[in-house]
Scaffold this active site. Structure first.
Site, PDB file in Angstrom:
ATOM      1  N   CYS A  76       0.759  -1.244   0.000  1.00 48.39           N
ATOM      2  CA  CYS A  76       0.000   0.000   0.000  1.00 48.39           C
ATOM      3  C   CYS A  76       0.795   1.305   0.000  1.00 48.39           C
ATOM      4  O   CYS A  76       0.558   2.169  -0.838  1.00 48.39           O
ATOM      5  CB  CYS A  76      -1.003  -0.008   1.158  1.00 48.39           C
ATOM      6  SG  CYS A  76      -0.333  -0.528   2.729  1.00 48.39           S
ATOM      7  N   HIS A 131      -0.918   6.959   5.373  1.00 46.49           N
ATOM      8  CA  HIS A 131       0.090   5.898   5.330  1.00 46.49           C
ATOM      9  C   HIS A 131       1.385   6.276   4.624  1.00 46.49           C
ATOM     10  O   HIS A 131       2.058   5.445   4.021  1.00 46.49           O
ATOM     11  CB  HIS A 131      -0.496   4.645   4.686  1.00 46.49           C
ATOM     12  CG  HIS A 131       0.000   3.381   5.329  1.00 46.49           C
ATOM     13  ND1 HIS A 131      -0.327   2.128   4.869  1.00 46.49           N
ATOM     14  CD2 HIS A 131       0.805   3.182   6.398  1.00 46.49           C
ATOM     15  CE1 HIS A 131       0.240   1.217   5.618  1.00 46.49           C
ATOM     16  NE2 HIS A 131       0.951   1.834   6.564  1.00 46.49           N
ATOM     17  N   LYS A 287      -1.179  -9.969  -3.091  1.00 43.33           N
ATOM     18  CA  LYS A 287      -0.503  -8.854  -2.422  1.00 43.33           C
ATOM     19  C   LYS A 287       0.931  -9.203  -2.027  1.00 43.33           C
ATOM     20  O   LYS A 287       1.219 -10.302  -1.562  1.00 43.33           O
ATOM     21  CB  LYS A 287      -1.291  -8.467  -1.169  1.00 43.33           C
ATOM     22  CG  LYS A 287      -0.657  -7.347  -0.355  1.00 43.33           C
ATOM     23  CD  LYS A 287      -1.457  -7.029   0.885  1.00 43.33           C
ATOM     24  CE  LYS A 287      -0.775  -5.933   1.707  1.00 43.33           C
ATOM     25  NZ  LYS A 287      -1.560  -5.558   2.897  1.00 43.33           N
TER      26      LYS A 287
END
Length: 467
Positions: A76, A131, A287
């Site tokens: 991410c 983030h 991922k």
């Protein structure tokens, strides 16, 4: 024909305020960017999902153009950094997640998409997950070009308590905020409020990075009940995605109520491939990997009257492309100190032009990378193990020794994605000339790559001490 399209694209960049796509523009469009956390490639209905209902997302996708080859980063924070800067991790050093209170983040020398759009006259807002650093006030969104901020700085927060471990993580405009409620709903509510109260004199850039559907797997009972036939994590994921879908529906309704919908470009994207229980069918792995299941995101664009409806775009693009595309669309300037990796893909999105890229980079870290050229993809040192789960992404593996480059002596895989999207048949041994050419291109893209995690906070990817 390809040359003509590229010349038109260059013209749209060279003449301020003029787009080859649809000049002259009467009004700058509002831009709403939905980024969904850990969404699987095949979890939504528009991309093949069967067991989870996503009517609002699917309606937007069908009313716009679905991006069949949209590349993101394996995890991410790197995707968010690429979106905000138009630059690959090899330039920013953001290869891995920025953990809570870690003494680093998106380097302060980077100009952000929010900076560029605010300079172009936009009101800028983020509601959701940042983030990209919070250990110092200089790293938070309100110091990086956003007029408004709401939501959380970390990843993996509790959806109800808004905490991670012992740390509370919920803010409005950089100030701690105590608030009850399911975070997905709160993020949506704030987006609706910002739309209703927007500065009428300015266009709006609204960045909505939901923390759904990232773990922990939590959803209100009202969203779980319709999926009683699903089990365990898949049921919870279904409830979480339904909550995101509901929130997106309410945000679109808010745009319509405010009379803004017809002049609003909506972008939808995941930040990386889905981990289990997400589905990435028919892609390989998920991922944290550089296989297609980790780096090919599901996404679409929607803008009534400007973007084709019920359309699919197969030409490849990367998250870094949003920066130059949106800034140019907004009439902003791309003159800056840091070079861009992204390309303006507006003609590709709206006029069927070919991809402006001769190669697209996917990188977990300098020693684990892939390059796509046309329909072919070469991978070096790939693994189906999630880098983050293995704790490997923060290690600068693959450093050059002597005069050897970062991609020397690595395992090689080659796939033709046109007929092998699942990356099942390795053709490296049968295509030695193509391998040599693509290895050379990958080495070129990785040349000068900054190490992961070691950032000079004032600079842009310079080496420094890691805390």
């Amino acid at each position: 024909m390809r040359l003509i399209f590229h010349l038109l694209a260059l013209l749209s960049l060279a003449v301020p305020g003029v787009r080859a796509a649809d000049a002259p523009e009467a009004r700058k469009p509002n831009i709403v960017f939905f980024l969904i956390d850990d969404l699987g490639y095949a979890d939504c209905g528009f991309n093949g999902g069967k067991d989870i209902k996503t009517p609002n997302i699917d309606k937007l996708a069908q009313g716009g153009t679905i991006l069949d080859s949209l590349y993101v980063q394996p995890v991410c924070s790197p995707t968010r950094a690429a979106l905000m800067t138009g630059r690959y991790p090899t330039r920013t050093g953001v290869y891995t997640i920025v953990k809570p209170h870690a003494a680093w983040g998106l380097p302060l020398g980077e100009r952000t998409l929010a900076n560029a759009l605010r300079d172009a006259g936009y009101e800028t807002a983020i509601t959701g997950k940042w983030h990209l650093g919070e250990f110092d006030p200089k790293y938070v969104p309100t110091a990086r070009g956003f007029d408004h901020q709401y939501g959380h700085y970390f990843g993996a927060i509790d959806y109800f308590t808004h905490t991670r471990g012992k740390s509370e993580d919920w803010y409005r405009d950089g100030k701690p905020l105590k608030e009850e409620g399911y975070s997905t709903k709160l993020v949506s509510n704030e987006a609706c409020r910002l739309i209703a109260e927007k500065d009428k004199a300015k266009p709006l850039f609204l960045y909505v990075p939901f923390n759904g559907v990232h773990s922990p797997m939590q959803a209100p009972e009202e969203y779980l009940k319709p999926y009683a036939d699903l089990k365990g994590g898949r049921q919870k994921l279904a409830g979480m995605l339904s909550a995101v879908d509901d929130g997106i529906g309410r945000i679109v309704a808010a745009l319509e109520k405010a009379g803004l919908r017809d002049n609003t470009l909506i972008v939808f994207s995941t930040d990386n491939g889905g981990p289990r229980p997400g589905l990435n069918t028919p892609l390989r792995a998920g991922k944290g990997t550089i296989y297609e299941g980790g780096v090919r995101g599901c996404g679409f664009v929607n803008w009534p009257g400007h973007v084709a409806v019920n359309a699919h775009l197969k030409e490849p693009m990367h998250t870094v492309d949003w920066y130059p595309t949106l800034v140019t669309l907004a009439g902003g300037s791309l003159e800056q100190k840091t070079p861009l990796d992204g390309r303006d893909v507006w003609l590709m999105l709206t006029k069927g032009a070919p991809s402006p890229h001769d190669a697209i980079l996917s990188v977990g870290r300098p020693g684990r990378a892939a390059v796509r050229m046309g329909d072919w993809k070469l991978l070096m040192n790939a693994s189906e193990v999630d880098d983050e789960e293995a704790g490997a992404a923060a290690k600068p593996e693959g450093k050059a020794k002597g005069k050897k480059g970062l991609v020397e002596s690595q395992a090689i895989e080659l796939y033709n994605l046109a007929n092998d999207i699942g990356e099942k048949t390795n053709l490296a041994d049968k295509e030695p000339e193509r391998v040599a050419k693509m290895r050379a291109k990958l080495a070129e893209l990785l040349k000068g790559a900054v190490p992961p995690g070691n950032l000079n906070h004032e600079g842009s990817g310079a080496a420094g001490k890691e805390d």
